[in-house]
Design a protein around this motif. Structure first.
Motif, mmCIF file in Angstrom:
data_model
loop_
_atom_site.group_PDB
_atom_site.id
_atom_site.type_symbol
_atom_site.label_atom_id
_atom_site.label_comp_id
_atom_site.label_asym_id
_atom_site.label_seq_id
_atom_site.Cartn_x
_atom_site.Cartn_y
_atom_site.Cartn_z
ATOM 1 N N TRP A 21 0.828 -1.203 0.000
ATOM 2 C CA TRP A 21 0.000 0.000 0.000
ATOM 3 C C TRP A 21 0.866 1.258 0.000
ATOM 4 O O TRP A 21 0.614 2.204 -0.747
ATOM 5 C CB TRP A 21 -0.921 -0.026 1.223
ATOM 6 N N LEU A 22 1.890 1.276 0.846
ATOM 7 C CA LEU A 22 2.759 2.457 0.916
ATOM 8 C C LEU A 22 3.548 2.658 -0.373
ATOM 9 O O LEU A 22 3.720 3.800 -0.823
ATOM 10 C CB LEU A 22 3.702 2.338 2.110
ATOM 11 N N VAL A 23 4.007 1.579 -0.979
ATOM 12 C CA VAL A 23 4.725 1.698 -2.249
ATOM 13 C C VAL A 23 3.782 2.242 -3.328
ATOM 14 O O VAL A 23 4.174 3.087 -4.139
ATOM 15 C CB VAL A 23 5.339 0.342 -2.663
ATOM 16 N N SER A 24 2.531 1.786 -3.317
ATOM 17 C CA SER A 24 1.561 2.290 -4.289
ATOM 18 C C SER A 24 1.328 3.784 -4.115
ATOM 19 O O SER A 24 1.269 4.537 -5.103
ATOM 20 C CB SER A 24 0.227 1.552 -4.144
ATOM 21 N N VAL A 25 1.186 4.240 -2.873
ATOM 22 C CA VAL A 25 0.965 5.663 -2.622
ATOM 23 C C VAL A 25 2.186 6.464 -3.058
ATOM 24 O O VAL A 25 2.050 7.540 -3.666
ATOM 25 C CB VAL A 25 0.634 5.899 -1.134
ATOM 26 N N ILE A 26 3.368 5.959 -2.781
ATOM 27 C CA ILE A 26 4.589 6.664 -3.189
ATOM 28 C C ILE A 26 4.654 6.768 -4.713
ATOM 29 O O ILE A 26 5.010 7.815 -5.261
ATOM 30 C CB ILE A 26 5.838 5.969 -2.613
ATOM 31 N N LEU A 27 4.295 5.692 -5.407
ATOM 32 C CA LEU A 27 4.302 5.735 -6.868
ATOM 33 C C LEU A 27 3.280 6.737 -7.408
ATOM 34 O O LEU A 27 3.536 7.425 -8.402
ATOM 35 C CB LEU A 27 4.041 4.342 -7.443
ATOM 36 N N ILE A 28 2.122 6.826 -6.763
ATOM 37 C CA ILE A 28 1.126 7.819 -7.183
ATOM 38 C C ILE A 28 1.656 9.230 -6.973
ATOM 39 O O ILE A 28 1.522 10.109 -7.837
ATOM 40 C CB ILE A 28 -0.204 7.609 -6.425
ATOM 41 N N LEU A 29 2.290 9.462 -5.825
ATOM 42 C CA LEU A 29 2.837 10.799 -5.561
ATOM 43 C C LEU A 29 3.956 11.162 -6.530
ATOM 44 O O LEU A 29 4.027 12.290 -7.015
ATOM 45 C CB LEU A 29 3.338 10.884 -4.116
ATOM 46 N N VAL A 30 4.823 10.207 -6.830
ATOM 47 C CA VAL A 30 5.915 10.467 -7.778
ATOM 48 C C VAL A 30 5.339 10.708 -9.176
ATOM 49 O O VAL A 30 5.781 11.611 -9.885
ATOM 50 C CB VAL A 30 6.924 9.298 -7.772
#
Length: 124
Positions: free
Chosen positions: A62-71
């Protein structure tokens, strides 16, 4: 007098079949002595351990997905509004903290709440 300061260099290999059979029967009788509560405790411990591992993987994903969305949003791929980004970060933080709290509360039960309920039951 026996000299216990020196251990033998080799392991004696003179076990009889009767010794091995006796050891096997002892292990079987020990296993019969395990109570159902201990079996349930062992099963619960394994289940808790597995659930903690699964939820850890889910949280990481979940955290990796959010980071990818932010990037992706910073690179002008998504162009999400500020409201969407704030909502995403807020809900992600609450969900991660909630899952961690639930996992830790289940793995380490007890504390003041449990003690108070036990004291109330004994006083009645």
């Amino acid at each position: 007098m026996i000299d216990l300061t020196r251990l033998p260099d080799t392991i004696p290999d003179n076990f009889r079949d009767a010794d091995i059979d006796e050891a096997v029967s002892d292990v079987k009788s020990w296993n019969k002595d395990i109570s159902p509560e201990e079996e349930r405790y062992r099963g619960n411990t394994i289940l808790r351990d597995n659930l903690a591992k699964v939820f850890t993987i889910v949280i990481i994903f979940w955290l990796v997905s959010v980071i990818l969305i932010l990037v992706g949003n910073n690179c002008n791929h998504y162009n999400l509004s500020d409201t969407v980004l704030v909502t995403l970060l807020t809900t992600t933080t609450i969900q991660v903290l909630g899952l961690v709290y639930i996992i830790l509360k289940d793995l380490f039960p007890g504390g003041k709440g449990k003690e108070n309920s036990e004291n109330n039951n004994t006083e009645k």
